[in-house]
Design a protein around this motif. Structure first.
Motif, short mmCIF file in Angstrom:
data_model
loop_
_atom_site.label_atom_id
_atom_site.label_comp_id
_atom_site.label_asym_id
_atom_site.label_seq_id
_atom_site.Cartn_x
_atom_site.Cartn_y
_atom_site.Cartn_z
N SER A 55 66.37 41.68 40.35
CA SER A 55 66.69 42.51 39.20
C SER A 55 67.45 43.73 39.68
O SER A 55 67.22 44.22 40.78
N GLU B 213 70.87 32.86 48.98
CA GLU B 213 70.98 33.88 47.94
C GLU B 213 69.67 33.87 47.16
O GLU B 213 69.04 32.84 47.01
N ASN B 214 69.27 35.06 46.70
CA ASN B 214 68.00 35.18 45.99
C ASN B 214 68.18 36.00 44.72
O ASN B 214 69.00 36.90 44.69
N PRO B 215 67.38 35.69 43.69
CA PRO B 215 67.52 36.47 42.46
C PRO B 215 66.79 37.82 42.58
O PRO B 215 65.63 37.86 43.01
N ALA C 207 61.30 47.04 39.09
CA ALA C 207 62.75 47.02 39.34
C ALA C 207 63.59 47.00 38.04
O ALA C 207 64.36 47.94 37.81
N TYR D 234 62.79 27.56 51.22
CA TYR D 234 63.25 27.40 49.84
C TYR D 234 64.69 26.86 49.81
O TYR D 234 65.01 25.97 49.02
N PHE E 282 58.32 39.55 50.98
CA PHE E 282 57.60 38.38 50.48
C PHE E 282 57.75 37.20 51.41
O PHE E 282 56.78 36.57 51.81
N GLY E 283 59.01 36.87 51.73
CA GLY E 283 59.27 35.68 52.57
C GLY E 283 60.41 35.92 53.53
O GLY E 283 60.72 37.06 53.89
N PHE F 248 59.20 36.66 37.75
CA PHE F 248 59.86 36.54 39.05
C PHE F 248 59.58 35.20 39.71
O PHE F 248 60.06 34.93 40.81
N MET G 157 65.36 46.90 44.07
CA MET G 157 64.07 47.26 44.65
C MET G 157 63.47 45.94 45.12
O MET G 157 63.21 45.04 44.32
N ILE G 158 63.31 45.80 46.43
CA ILE G 158 62.94 44.49 46.98
C ILE G 158 61.61 44.56 47.70
O ILE G 158 61.41 45.39 48.59
N LYS G 159 60.72 43.68 47.33
CA LYS G 159 59.40 43.64 47.96
C LYS G 159 59.37 42.56 49.05
O LYS G 159 59.87 41.45 48.83
N PHE H 241 63.77 36.07 53.62
CA PHE H 241 64.82 37.08 53.44
C PHE H 241 64.24 38.47 53.20
O PHE H 241 64.62 39.44 53.85
N THR H 242 63.32 38.55 52.27
CA THR H 242 62.84 39.87 51.85
C THR H 242 62.15 40.63 52.99
O THR H 242 62.18 41.86 53.03
N ARG I 242 56.50 21.81 45.83
CA ARG I 242 57.35 22.59 46.75
C ARG I 242 56.59 23.70 47.47
O ARG I 242 56.69 23.84 48.70
N TYR J 92 59.01 30.87 38.94
CA TYR J 92 59.08 29.77 37.96
C TYR J 92 57.98 28.74 38.20
O TYR J 92 57.90 27.74 37.51
C1 LIG Z 1 64.77 36.62 37.69
C2 LIG Z 1 64.12 37.11 38.97
C3 LIG Z 1 64.22 38.45 39.31
C4 LIG Z 1 63.61 38.89 40.49
N1 LIG Z 1 63.69 40.22 40.79
C5 LIG Z 1 63.11 40.68 41.90
C6 LIG Z 1 63.18 42.06 42.27
O1 LIG Z 1 63.80 42.88 41.59
N2 LIG Z 1 62.57 42.46 43.40
C7 LIG Z 1 61.88 41.58 44.20
O2 LIG Z 1 61.36 42.01 45.23
N3 LIG Z 1 61.78 40.27 43.89
C8 LIG Z 1 62.38 39.80 42.77
N4 LIG Z 1 62.30 38.46 42.46
C9 LIG Z 1 61.59 37.57 43.39
C10 LIG Z 1 62.51 37.26 44.55
O3 LIG Z 1 63.61 36.47 44.13
C11 LIG Z 1 61.76 36.46 45.63
O4 LIG Z 1 60.69 37.24 46.08
C12 LIG Z 1 62.68 36.19 46.77
O5 LIG Z 1 63.69 35.30 46.38
C13 LIG Z 1 61.88 35.61 47.93
O6 LIG Z 1 62.80 35.21 48.92
P1 LIG Z 1 62.37 35.12 50.44
O7 LIG Z 1 63.48 34.47 51.21
O8 LIG Z 1 61.91 36.43 50.95
O9 LIG Z 1 61.10 34.21 50.40
P2 LIG Z 1 60.99 32.63 50.47
O10 LIG Z 1 59.80 32.37 51.31
O11 LIG Z 1 62.28 31.97 50.84
O12 LIG Z 1 60.71 32.27 48.99
C14 LIG Z 1 59.52 32.64 48.36
C15 LIG Z 1 59.60 32.23 46.90
O13 LIG Z 1 60.62 33.01 46.25
C16 LIG Z 1 61.32 32.21 45.30
N5 LIG Z 1 62.72 32.10 45.72
C17 LIG Z 1 63.24 32.20 46.96
N6 LIG Z 1 64.56 32.02 46.95
C18 LIG Z 1 64.90 31.79 45.66
C19 LIG Z 1 66.13 31.51 45.00
N7 LIG Z 1 67.28 31.43 45.66
N8 LIG Z 1 66.08 31.30 43.67
C20 LIG Z 1 64.92 31.37 42.98
N9 LIG Z 1 63.73 31.63 43.55
C21 LIG Z 1 63.72 31.84 44.87
C22 LIG Z 1 60.68 30.84 45.33
O14 LIG Z 1 59.68 30.78 44.34
C23 LIG Z 1 60.03 30.78 46.70
O15 LIG Z 1 58.95 29.92 46.75
C24 LIG Z 1 62.90 38.00 41.31
C25 LIG Z 1 62.84 36.65 40.97
C26 LIG Z 1 63.44 36.21 39.82
C27 LIG Z 1 63.34 34.76 39.46
#
Ligand SMILES: Cc1cc2nc3c(=O)[nH]c(=O)nc-3n(C[C@H](O)[C@H](O)[C@H](O)COP(=O)(O)OP(=O)(O)OC[C@H]3O[C@@H](n4cnc5c(N)ncnc54)[C@H](O)[C@@H]3O)c2cc1C
Length: 449
Positions: free
Chosen positions: A274, A270-272, A337, A159, A292-293, A446, A288-290, A295-296, A152, A448
């Motif tokens: 903490s 929707e995204n996970p 976070a 995602y 990354f991709g 954060f 607290m959101i960093k 949404f964030t 993936r 899997y």
């Molecule tokens: C239990 C847990 C707690 C987290 N807590 C925090 C936090 O407090 N602060 C923080 O900044 N980040 C946290 N994260 C990470 C955060 O979820 C990802 O950075 C975020 O989802 C990225 O989304 P995006 O659309 O910006 O990036 P995308 O480019 O869409 O995704 C980047 C990566 O993020 C992960 N991701 C995206 N969407 C999901 C989803 N719906 N379910 C599971 N994984 C996903 C996947 O590994 C994906 O490859 C946590 C993740 C987990 C699993």
């Protein structure tokens, strides 16, 4: 070993003990096999029984994958979401191997259509294409689904797109396998087993319907509103939401939710995250959101009053009700976070337990909430420090932990760890080396992958 917890949650979402969960899993995947054996039929050659057995096990394991999707608190809250997801990934590979192997073991079995005098297919396996076609389709789809999941991150699609495809693909495979098992299977065609497979498929598909239809329907009446979005470091944001006409979320400090901001409650966007706030602070929940991709990176543009939905709480990263004399909080980057949520809760409730925080970052501008964290019992670590840096330098590794914690603290305290995978591996390995019992290491990953 991450995500290990002995904490029990109170109330209706009380998680089940890991051993009980393992027993339930084994019982569920072997149930159709045992029932098929009891239903029986005239004896066949061992390789034929093995072929059917592997097929039966593979189908049962595939159905259980729906329940191991990580969205069931009773399954994942005690063993940790990361462990649940890793088990899901591991079992998918095992089921794939069983499924791929199973038709080849029917070797040297006479083939042909069903014979009236051989209803249990003792003498032949079916070659009726209408019965076999569903099996062949599933046979091709299943490896594609597993390979797409494994690769993936290397593939260039969103995602959410992958998640939708994964769900639809899994549903399709379950339907195909049900048809194949009932129409081509020696055991599945018997009425009792047809009933068992129908029931198991209904439960699995029902679990998906619960996550994507019933839970969003429930959440629709429990909306939230964004109250503030603040920049805490150049790439990290604090997003706060307040309940819109309801009492809020019943959570423990350190848990996480699936957050949906600005979309319908049925949206897959929707995204996970903490929870970085403390339950004792009131009904507002902050994250607290960093960046990354997709949404964030857009969190900074979210306007106050935007509608949000929270699905949760999930996770086992909690020190509530634990009896250890001290709590070690070890965070790296945005891993602060959940640790911040725990720290805030301990301070707000004047918890008598001793607390030490170790917080690692690359550079000084990445340190979030520096003033709020304070200095007492806080060790800030920078891998790329400025010249006038007074704190620790390097990585959060074994040597650093030995400087911060005494041998007695390693043995008696509970350790909460959240940060980049490499930091977590180093810390967890070192804690085990220093005789910290594994049930005193609580961690959340954060990712899997
Ligand atoms: C239990 C847990 C707690 C987290 N807590 C925090 C936090 O407090 N602060 C923080 O900044 N980040 C946290 N994260 C990470 C955060 O979820 C990802 O950075 C975020 O989802 C990225 O989304 P995006 O659309 O910006 O990036 P995308 O480019 O869409 O995704 C980047 C990566 O993020 C992960 N991701 C995206 N969407 C999901 C989803 N719906 N379910 C599971 N994984 C996903 C996947 O590994 C994906 O490859 C946590 C993740 C987990 C699993």
């Amino acid at each position: 070993m991450p995500g290990i917890s002995i904490v029990m949650e109170n109330g209706s979402d009380q998680p089940m003990k890991p051993l009980f969960l393992i027993i339930c899993y084994i019982a569920a995947v072997t149930l159709p096999l045992i029932l098929s054996w009891l239903v029986g039929g005239p004896p066949r050659a061992f390789h034929q029984e093995l072929a059917s057995g592997l097929g039966i096990l593979a189908f049962a394991m595939i159905l259980m994958e729906f329940v191991l999707s990580g969205r069931f608190k009773n399954v994942s809250n005690d063993i940790g979401m990361d462990v649940t997801m890793r088990f899901h990934q591991m079992m998918a590979r095992v089921a794939l191997a069983f499924a791929l192997l199973h038709p080849f073991l029917y070797r040297s079995t006479p083939v042909g259509g069903p014979r009236p005098w051989d209803p249990t297919r003792q003498l032949v396996i079916t070659t009726d294409i209408s019965d076999l076609s569903s099996g062949i389709a599933a046979y091709l789809l299943l490896p594609s689904l597993v390979l797409l999941a494994i690769g993936r991150t290397k593939l260039d699609y969103k995602y959410e797109t992958w998640r939708l495809m994964h769900g639809i693909g899994a549903l399709l495979i379950a339907a195909l396998l049900l048809h194949h098992t009932v129409y081509a299977g020696r055991y599945g065609s018997q009425p009792v087993m047809t009933g068992v497979w129908l029931a198991m498929t209904a439960v699995s598909v029902g679990s998906l319907c619960y996550v994507y239809l019933l839970a969003p329907l429930r959440d629709k009446t429990r909306g939230w509103r964004v109250t503030s979005v603040k920049q805490v470091t150049p790439k990290q944001w604090e997003l706060t939401v307040a309940p819109d006409g309801h009492s809020g979320l019943d959570y423990r400090a350190g848990q996480f939710v699936w957050l949906n901001v600005g979309h319908d409650s049925f949206s897959m966007k929707e995204n996970p995250f903490s929870i970085a706030s403390a339950p004792a602070a009131g009904p507002e929940v902050s994250f607290m959101i960093k960046e990354f991709g997709d949404f964030t990176r857009t969190v900074g543009q979210i306007k106050p009053d935007t509608v949000a939905y929270l699905d949760g709480p999930y996770g086992s990263l909690s020190v509530e009700g634990r009896s250890e004399p001290g709590i070690a909080l070890i965070a790296g980057g945005v891993g602060l976070a959940p640790v911040l949520g725990i720290l805030r809760q301990l301070r707000l409730t004047h918890d008598p337990r001793k607390v030490k925080l170790v917080y690692g970052n690359r550079s000084v501008d990445q340190i979030a909430y520096r003033e709020e964290l304070g200095q007492e019992n806080v060790t800030l670590v920078l891998s790329d420090p400025p010249e006038d840096w007074q704190g620790e330098t390097g990585f959060v590794d074994g040597a650093l932990l030995d400087r911060v914690f005494s041998p007695q603290e390693f043995k008696e305290w509970v350790f909460v760890v959240c940060g980049p995978p490499i930091m977590m591996d180093l810390v967890e390995d070192h804690l085990l080396k220093r005789d910290t019992p594994s049930d005193r290491i609580l961690s959340e990953r954060f990712s899997y992958d």
